[in-house]
Structures are given as C-alpha cells and as structure tokens.
Design an enzyme around this catalytic site. Sequence first.
Site, mmCIF file in Angstrom:
data_model
loop_
_atom_site.group_PDB
_atom_site.id
_atom_site.type_symbol
_atom_site.label_atom_id
_atom_site.label_comp_id
_atom_site.label_asym_id
_atom_site.label_seq_id
_atom_site.Cartn_x
_atom_site.Cartn_y
_atom_site.Cartn_z
ATOM 1 C CD GLU A 150 37.158 27.596 -14.108
ATOM 2 O OE1 GLU A 150 36.354 28.466 -14.506
ATOM 3 O OE2 GLU A 150 38.285 27.434 -14.605
ATOM 4 C CB CYS A 193 34.675 38.395 -18.127
ATOM 5 S SG CYS A 193 35.046 39.112 -16.556
ATOM 6 C CB SER A 245 37.947 31.455 -15.190
ATOM 7 O OG SER A 245 36.682 30.919 -15.490
ATOM 8 C CE LYS A 265 33.917 41.912 -23.249
ATOM 9 N NZ LYS A 265 33.874 40.543 -22.727
ATOM 10 C CD GLU A 268 40.426 30.830 -29.111
ATOM 11 O OE1 GLU A 268 39.882 31.797 -29.698
ATOM 12 O OE2 GLU A 268 41.636 30.824 -28.815
HETATM 13 FE FE1 HC1 Z 1 32.501 44.178 -19.290
HETATM 14 FE FE2 HC1 Z 1 31.742 41.803 -19.019
HETATM 15 S S1 HC1 Z 1 31.728 43.356 -17.368
HETATM 16 S S2 HC1 Z 1 33.874 42.379 -19.656
HETATM 17 O O1 HC1 Z 1 33.745 44.689 -18.158
HETATM 18 O O2 HC1 Z 1 32.409 40.389 -17.943
HETATM 19 O O3 HC1 Z 1 33.269 45.056 -22.007
HETATM 20 O O4 HC1 Z 1 30.363 46.269 -19.046
HETATM 21 O O5 HC1 Z 1 30.210 43.237 -20.896
HETATM 22 O O6 HC1 Z 1 31.506 39.968 -21.490
HETATM 23 O O7 HC1 Z 1 28.886 41.185 -18.254
HETATM 24 C C1 HC1 Z 1 32.966 44.846 -20.950
HETATM 25 C C2 HC1 Z 1 31.224 45.594 -19.173
HETATM 26 C C3 HC1 Z 1 31.071 43.161 -20.137
HETATM 27 C C4 HC1 Z 1 31.534 40.614 -20.545
HETATM 28 C C5 HC1 Z 1 29.965 41.377 -18.571
#
Ligand code: HC1
Length: 586
Positions: A281, A304, A324, A363, A371
Amino acid sequence: MIGITFNGTEYKVDSSLTILEAAKSIGVHIPTLCHLEGNHPQGACRVCVVEVAGANALVASCSTPVRDGMVIQTENRRVREARKTVVDLMLSEHVGDCRYCDRGDDCELQDLSNMLGLREPMYAGETPPSVFDLSTPALVRDTGKCIKCRRCVMVCNEVQNVGALFPQNRGFDTVIGPAFTRDLDTVACVQCGQCAAVCPVGAITEKSHIEQIHQALDNPEKTVVVQTAPAIRAALGECFGYEAGTLVTGKMVTALKLMGFDGVFDTNFTADLTILEEGSELLKRLKQTLVDGKPAALPQFSSCSPGWIKYAEYFHPDFLPNLSTCKSPQQMFGALAKSYYAQQIGVDPKDLVVVSVMPCTAKKFEAARPEMTQNGIPDVDYVLTTRELGQMIRSMGIDFRNLGDSAMDSPFGLSSGAADIFANTGGVMEAALRTVYEIVTGRDFPMDNLHVAPITGLEGIKEASVLITDPVDAWKFLDGVEVKVAVAHGLGNTEKVMELIRSGEKSWHFVEIMTCPGGCIGGGGQPRFTDDAKRRARIAAIYREDEGKPIRKSHKNPTIEAIYADYLKEPLGERSHHLLHTEYEK
Ligand code: HC1
C-alpha cells in the site's frame, strides 16, 4: 551529586532527584499508591511520607527534592504510624469485598495494608456509593473502589493526551471519572486501558470475556481457535512469578492446548501478512504521488493499534485517509480463520469461534467494531488480555511453571522475527522497511543485524530515513528517493507528531503510531507495572525472540508465500481487499 543520609547511612545521589527517586536509586523502597515513574509528582496519596531532620512535619517524598546534607528516615515508628493512618483512612472509604474483587490477588492497597500489619479498622468510615460504568466494550469502572490516587487521571491526560478522566467535586464527594460523572462512552475515551494498567485497586479493569470463552470451549457444536499477539510471550510469565522479559512462548502454547482450544495459532502470522499488504500500500501511494500525478494521502499511518484509530477518529478526522486501509493483524487473522481456514476444515464460519489473546484492552473494542465483520459474522469473537489469560490458566488448575514447550499449529503458526517485533515501539516500521527495501532494490536489507537503530528504544518520537539507490525495474521511479519514516508511542507523543505534520515542519512518508507507551509490550492489558524497567525488559526479550528466528523478514515466511499462491493471489488483490482491508469514517 550531593551527599544525603538515608536511615543512618550516607549516600551520594543526583541533585535533581526527589527523595522518592533518590531512595529508589540506592535500593531503599518507599511505598506509594499514586506515583508514576517519569511523570511529575502528584502528592495525592501521602503514603510515601518520610521524616526529614529539621522539618516539623513528615514530608511527601515524591514531591520533595533532595538537598545536600539532608538526613532522612524512611522507616521509624512515626513514619510507620502515619502510613498506617493514611492507609486505614483509604480503607475506610473503599467499597468492596476482596473475596469478589478482580484485583483480589494483585491489589496494591491490600498489599500495603498487609505490609503495614493493619489487622482491624481504626476508623468506621463512611463509604461512597458504588456506581458501575459498563458502557464500553473494553473497560469496567467501579467508583466505590476508587481511592482517588489520580494515577488514571495522570496517564489519561498527560501521557495519552485524551482527557477522558478527571477529579470532580471535593473532599469525600470527589469522583474520578468522565465529565459530569457520566459514563466513558459519553466522552472521547480510546479504551487503551492505560488507566486500568496503573490503577492500584480494582476501580478500573478490563471487561472480562472469560465466562463466554468457557462456554464456547464447553460447547461441542463449536470449534474454538485462539491467536496470541506478539507481546504476550514476553509478559505472560509475570503472571506466574517469572521476571519481566522471560519468554514463555512454548509454555503458553502448551497451556492453551490444555485449556481445550482446537487450534492454537499466532497473530504473528498475520503480522507478516500485514507487512506485505501495508508495504504494498505504501509503494502504491508513492507511485500515485510520484509517477501518476495523483497525490495520495501521505504520510501513510500504521493502522494496527485500535486506540490510535479511535484517537484519529476523535481528534484528527481529516487524517483518516492517511490511515493504512489494512485491518490489524488481530482482525486479519479472524477474517482468514472464518474464510480460508473454516473452508479447509469444513466448518461453518458460524460455528467457528475465534478467541484472541491481546496485551491491549482496546482490542476488545476493535473486535466489536461494525467494520470488522463478514456477512454479519464478527472476525473475532472474544478477546482476552494477558492478565485474563493468566487468570484463566490458574483457574483451570494448569501448573504453568512446570509445563513443557509446544509449537503453534498449522496453517497460521509460522512467523518471522519481523512479526515478533510488532510488539515493540518501532517494530512495525522496522519490519516494513526490511521487506519494502528488499522488494524495491532486490538486495538484502543492509542494516546491522537487521535493526534500524534510530527507531528502537523508548524515545517518544523517533525518525529514520532510507535512501533508495539502483532499484529494480518496477520501482525505478524511487531511484534516489530518501524514504523518511517516523515512530511515536503513547498518544501524547502522537499529538506532537500530528502538530509537526500539520505545521509542515516534517514531511514523512510513513509513520508508525502505537497507542501505548513502549508499544504493545506496554499495553493496557499486560501484567501491571508503573515504571520503565519492565518495558525495557520486555522489549529486549522481543528482540531476542526476533534474533533467534531462522526467518526474520515477513516476505520470506513460506506460509505467507503459500497463502498468496493458494488463496489471496497477490497483495492488495481482490480477496485481500475484501478480507484484509477496511475504511474508517468519523
Ligand atoms: Fe499488538 Fe498487533 S502488535 S497491535 O501491538 O499489530 O495488541 O502484541 O497483536 O493486531 O500482530 C497488540 C501486540 C498485536 C495486532 C500484531
């Protein structure tokens, strides 16, 4: 350096320290329920009082600077009795029964009460009403348990720049909470859980999914799989008495298998996949801008970390096109599990339950976003924090310390070292650079031991640049381009990054933002801590995990190559677009 005397012994200490910091530097412990290392003193709890020769009253050590020649008693009858009074007064206003409290086994107030030998109440006291706030998918507040230490206020306002919590009213009527003492869902809370991570008692905790997961595991109609985030393996051990930074990857997998999960997989697999999608991307945005004459939204921001997404939605909605479009690795995993994997094992996606173990309370909120579904079925069903997993393992009678090691299951079990370092601030960016550089130049990533030194470590805002020379034909337009990147962790630092971008002072191509200080290793769902030593130990462990891997670049992971060959076809292709990408709107 200046000379001071602690408990009859002379020491040399840095003149810029407070008494509390100076004591820590020489190994003398002074208890506190409000101090947060690296932040200015609050002087709120008064537990850290000490006796200073020549002063009439005891002083709060967290807010009193050291002076040359100071003579300090951190421990004597007067100090002890004062601390007992302070703690007993807190207990007299503290609602709750330790037998039923989420923090029953790691409550700082209870520990201190035990340490001071409090065995019966000195004050009858009056307790405030307990008001529960269950309004968000991630957090639970119980005002009755709050001891008004203001750690949550400090972290929410000064570290995270969010401002969802603050003290209201006065004296006994003080309430720490959102404006007008309403619920969290009425204010701009990003659900990062940093408040829950520093709360000394059970006043703010994650919203538990433990019971729902037990029910799924007990249901013979359901196939239940689990994914584990990169940061868990460097912190779960702390729930079982290991030092911070002890890697327990193999024991964690064994425990999850004993708990009855039908498949134990690695979020790291989809972290590798994220690098292929997010890196492609970035290259697409650069091409649109530099070649096609259709300027794309730059810098591209990593997407993320769900607390950051929410922060951008609340405070920087005009930058949403810069995020992103990649779903986070957690969500990519869920989407692939309920499509590709469900098909492979012949299970209806409705009967496949996806559980995540994450270091992050946000999370839980991310998994519940509208979404993050396909045909009305959520990609991820339940999310456990690291702390909840520790609790579940203990409750199921699993002797974690004596477990052997097991390997993750196929097809989502193999990952590269680049995926491991997602857990550390700077890790997503380093992982992306390892791959993008090699795709563009066809040559090995040149950095020493593959690390991009300027973006490692705990500096709040970090920058690096990579000069592209002699690229392969497809990327000739990048010849001579210096790709500029930045990394921020903690939303206070993120705000400064946004100011630098808005003012035009900086023009980066790609920016990694992680909501929590230190990155996911410091997530709001990790075993609790209030200083940087644990962050550093976990970061070092994650780099060790990366350096020990035979494959350290996402594009070299053979199972990633296989899933593109068999199913996804190509990064940013139609299936990827449908399953792995999303858009955020305010
Ligand atoms: Fe994370 Fe990820 S690194 S965001 O910091 O991008 O929570 O560990 O799981 O989804 O892979 C958190 C950690 C995680 C996602 C990944």
